[in-house]
Design an enzyme around this catalytic site. Structure first.
Site, PDB file in Angstrom:
ATOM      1  CG  LEU A 139      -1.932  -1.032   1.457  1.00  0.00           C
ATOM      2  CD1 LEU A 139      -2.650  -0.804   2.780  1.00  0.00           C
ATOM      3  CD2 LEU A 139      -2.926  -1.020   0.319  1.00  0.00           C
ATOM      4  CE1 TYR A 225      14.926   3.757  -3.812  1.00  0.00           C
ATOM      5  CE2 TYR A 225      14.601   5.879  -2.741  1.00  0.00           C
ATOM      6  CZ  TYR A 225      15.245   5.091  -3.684  1.00  0.00           C
ATOM      7  OH  TYR A 225      16.206   5.641  -4.498  1.00  0.00           O
ATOM      8  CE1 TYR A 235      10.581   7.512  -0.239  1.00  0.00           C
ATOM      9  CE2 TYR A 235      11.824   6.335   1.420  1.00  0.00           C
ATOM     10  CZ  TYR A 235      10.753   6.413   0.582  1.00  0.00           C
ATOM     11  OH  TYR A 235       9.822   5.404   0.567  1.00  0.00           O
TER      12      TYR A 235
END
Ligand code: NAD
Length: 389
Positions: A139, A225, A235
């Site tokens: 998801l 990731y 990130y």
């Protein structure tokens, strides 16, 4: 009707049924041409099954290993003159092809975070598969309503701890510029962990266990990731990275209850998907990566990554990193590729972009997510948006 792309920022609000079906078929072809993937896990649940890495996982397990699947995703249905979401077309195209190949394929379209969809999925498992051997959690969502207290949390994509200044790309105009992003507040960081962290994964596993639909020796995978130092400030070291670190916690918690091999986080490479195109800095990194990996002969999209995960990495006892993760980001993070990316990153400007990176291919990959720019599709042909073959 004639369906054309309508792009607003980093989202396309239309999708093409024939283009989406062709994309699904090409992913199936990629797997079948490579041949069967040995696996005892023939009953598979894919959460986030309709696009990107989840769709690739459903295709690889079905057409590589002969699995029956149940998929869950969040979609917009078509109207007489209104295209559906790309995922809705992908789901229909996948189901048609899986059933034609003799495989079971049931799809539940609704909010996977809700208790209602979990209950509906459990009923579908009982009716179609009995139990599941593999649960893929893929998801990607900006928002989650906690079923316990009804509070809705929104994720933010921001640095954590301090501001970040980085190069970024306007994929519409091709302009490379600097952006400064202010750090998230503690509340925003916690909300992002609520949405994209491991809590809902644990709730799924607990609900499936309680209903008795988890097979002995089941495996659950959740995708992360980690990425390159070039994207770390926004990130890995930012709010999304905090949420992803929570997956490692959740995986360990699931292993404690269900056994040492029950759950693993899988680190995947950066690819163009609806989720990744919304992250600042990442599209610029993506245009560079596409060019460099193609030059090195190591280019991979979601289907190539997930095929390699199941065909190579999951055979026998999988090799794990220090956090018990399975790594399929090895090519992207290889020192040779990262050195080339870092060298080019420093030299990137609006003027050098076309030499150093591949924005046209990035744009094409983005359009393909919605069934556009797919070779062999006649976009001038009238189509019924409610029909997909
Ligand atoms: P994607 O946007 O292509 O797919 C997301 C899926 O989640 C879709 O099927 C969507 O319908 C479904 N979804 C979203 N909200 C939902 C909800 N409330 N209920 C049910 N379904 C819902 O995303 P993706 O890039 O394939 O990401 C999947 C996972 O892979 C994420 O965990 C992401 O962080 C990870 N990942 C992505 C990349 C990348 O570069 N794209 C790299 C490594 C890991």
């Amino acid at each position: 009707m004639i369906i054309e792309p309508k792009i607003r920022g980093f989202i396309c609000t239309t999708a093409h049924p024939t283009g989406c079906a062709t994309n699904v078929q090409r992913q199936i072809d990629h797997v079948t041409i490579k041949g069967a993937i040995p696996s005892d896990r023939k009953r598979v649940l894919v959460l986030g099954c309709s696009t990107g890495y989840g769709l690739a996982s459903r295709i690889v397990t079905t057409f590589g290993s002969g699995a029956d699947t149940i998929g869950v995703s969040f979609e917009r249905e078509p109207g007489e003159t209104k295209p559906a979401s790309a995922g809705w077309y992908n789901n229909r195209a996948f189901e048609n092809r899986a059933r034609a190949a003799g495989r079971k394929a049931a799809t539940i379209e609704g909010d996977a975070f809700s208790d209602a969809v979990k209950a509906e999925t459990i009923e579908a498992i009982k009716a179609n598969l009995g139990q599941v051997d593999l649960i893929v959690y893929s998801l990607a969502s900006p928002v989650r309503t906690d079923p316990k207290d009804g509070v809705t949390y929104r994720s933010v994509i921001k640095p954590y701890g301090g501001p970040v200044t980085s190069k970024t790309l306007n994929t519409g105009t091709g302009e490379v510029s600097e952006i400064s992003v202010e750090p998230a507040s503690e509340e925003e960081a916690a909300a992002t962990v609520k949405v994209m962290g491991g809590e809902d994964w644990e709730l799924w596993i607990a609900a499936l266990a309680e209903a008795g639909v988890l097979a002995d020796n089941f495996l659950s995978l959740n995708y992360t990731y980690l990425g390159s130092e070039l994207t770390w400030p926004i990130y890995h070291k930012g709010t999304l990275g905090k949420a992803k670190a929570d997956l490692d916690r959740a995986a360990a918690a699931i292993r404690t209850v269900h056994g040492a091999h029950a759950a693993h986080v899988v680190a995947l490479k950066a690819v163009v998907t609806q989720a990744s195109s919304a992250i600042p800095v990442v599209p610029l990194y993506g245009t560079l990566l596409i060019k460099v990996e193609d030059e090195m002969g190591l280019g991979e999209g979601p289907i190539q990554q997930i095929d390699r995960l199941f065909r190579d990495k999951l055979q026998g006892d999988p090799a794990l990193d220090e956090e018990s993760r399975i790594r399929v980001d090895d090519w992207e993070l290889s020192p040779a590729m990262q050195a080339e990316l870092a060298k080019r990153w420093g030299a990137l400007t609006t003027e050098t972009l076309s030499d150093l990176a591949d924005l046209p291919k990035y744009r094409e990959e983005f359009l393909k997510l919605f069934g556009f720019a797919v070779g062999g599709v006649d976009y001038s042909k009238d189509v019924d948006p409610r029909v997909v073959d």
